[in-house]
Design a protein around this motif. Structure first.
Motif: not given
Length: 353
Positions: A243-253, A319-331
């Protein structure tokens, strides 16, 4: 008292001033380096001054600027003039290319020979800050445009959907009407995604099963992958507990964008393999394809707004993918070799279920 100072004292004072300068100072005899201060050693990533003194200045200057540098130095020597500040690029010892501002002024040697004193200032961070500001402004403009466009699209769509419902009551079991309805819903989905750029919803972080999100994303491309003879391989059973802590809709994107890119990178038949690997702190999601690959010079630009190597692409997806991953404290780590395919690794903090 100044008149009584020896020539050696003048030289000594000059060297002290230059050595204490934060800017790089290099003396050139024609194009050959005869002196460089310590700041030059740091700027170019050299071990010591021996790495530059006695060598051609062209070795450290980006090839594109060789002709103009030659002309500027000629002007300094022959006209005793000043070559004003100009943005150029230089190459460090490790091959890194840096942005610099360069000016050149006459340096009168004691035997009346005119050399060129080249003053160099590193502006790499300044340029990066400017690019970041420009990207922010672009995103702001995209948001304003998206909001207006979506408004103009939704109004006629509402009317079309209403008339379609009326037609369905008059014409039963018509496959064409069903197809039109499906396509209109697709247009609505695209409009909603565009609106997301203008007014992003508040992120809702919850503990989510990563395998389920990936599986749902893969399912969206089952038909497209079948038509293109592409096999998407993802074995989810052994990863159901991750499991990860995140927003399902954004991660699916994120996964939809990356799988879509992989499919488009494969010209004819191929395979996309999705793997999950975990360590003590992170979950790594690897999306591999055997497509065309990405040129090395493009990899560092992935995630920048409007950058794409597709003929009809906008660059907004990654660009959106990169932003979402950064918002989830990832890379996101990209590895690719032209003609050999690509590997996108998404690294996210792992959570206990």
């Amino acid at each position: 008292m100044v008149d009584s100072m020896t020539e050696e004292a003048y030289i000594f004072d000059f060297q002290q001033i230059i050595e204490g300068s934060l800017d790089s100072n290099i003396i050139l005899d024609d194009r050959t380096v005869v002196y460089a201060n310590e700041a030059s050693v740091g700027l170019l990533g050299l071990e010591n001054k021996a790495n530059i003194v006695g060598k051609s200045f062209d070795l450290f200057l980006y090839p594109e600027f060789h002709p103009i540098c030659k002309e500027r130095l000629r002007y300094v020597r022959e006209n005793n003039g000043v070559a004003p500040l100009m943005e150029q690029k230089m190459i460090r010892l490790d091959g890194t290319i840096i942005d610099v501002e360069i000016m050149a002024i006459p340096y009168h040697h004691y035997n009346d020979k005119i050399m060129a004193q080249v003053v160099i200032r590193d502006i790499t961070e300044k340029k990066q800050a400017q690019q970041l500001m420009m990207q922010t402004e672009k995103l702001s403009l995209i948001g304003e445009l998206a909001s207006g466009i979506v408004h103009d699209i939704r109004n006629p769509l509402t009317s079309i959907k209403g008339f379609l419902q009326l037609l369905k009551t008059e014409i039963s079991k018509n496959n064409y009407l069903d197809i039109i309805t499906t396509e209109i819903l697709q247009i609505e989905n695209i409009a909603n995604e565009l609106l997301y750029l203008a007014k992003p919803k508040e992120t809702c972080f919850k503990l989510e099963p990563i395998a389920e999100i990936i599986n749902e994303s893969v399912a969206l491309f089952s038909s497209e992958a079948f038509k293109r003879k592409i096999h998407i391989q993802f074995v989810k059973e052994k990863y159901h507990h991750l499991h990860i802590l995140g927003d399902k809709v954004q991660l699916k994107q994120v996964f939809v964008n990356l799988i879509k890119n992989s499919i488009e990178a494969i010209k004819q038949a191929g395979e996309i393999k999705i793997e999950l690997k975990q360590d003590y702190e992170n979950l790594n999601i690897l999306i591999k394809d055997n497509g065309a690959g990405i040129p090395q010079e493009h990899i560092s630009k992935i995630g920048q707004s409007f950058f794409t190597d597709k003929t009809e692409g906008t660059g907004l997806g990654l660009m959106m993918t990169h932003t979402i991953i950064s918002n989830h404290m990832g890379r996101m780590i990209v590895e690719s070799e032209e003609g050999q395919g690509s590997v996108f690794t998404i690294q996210l903090p792992l959570q206990e279920a």
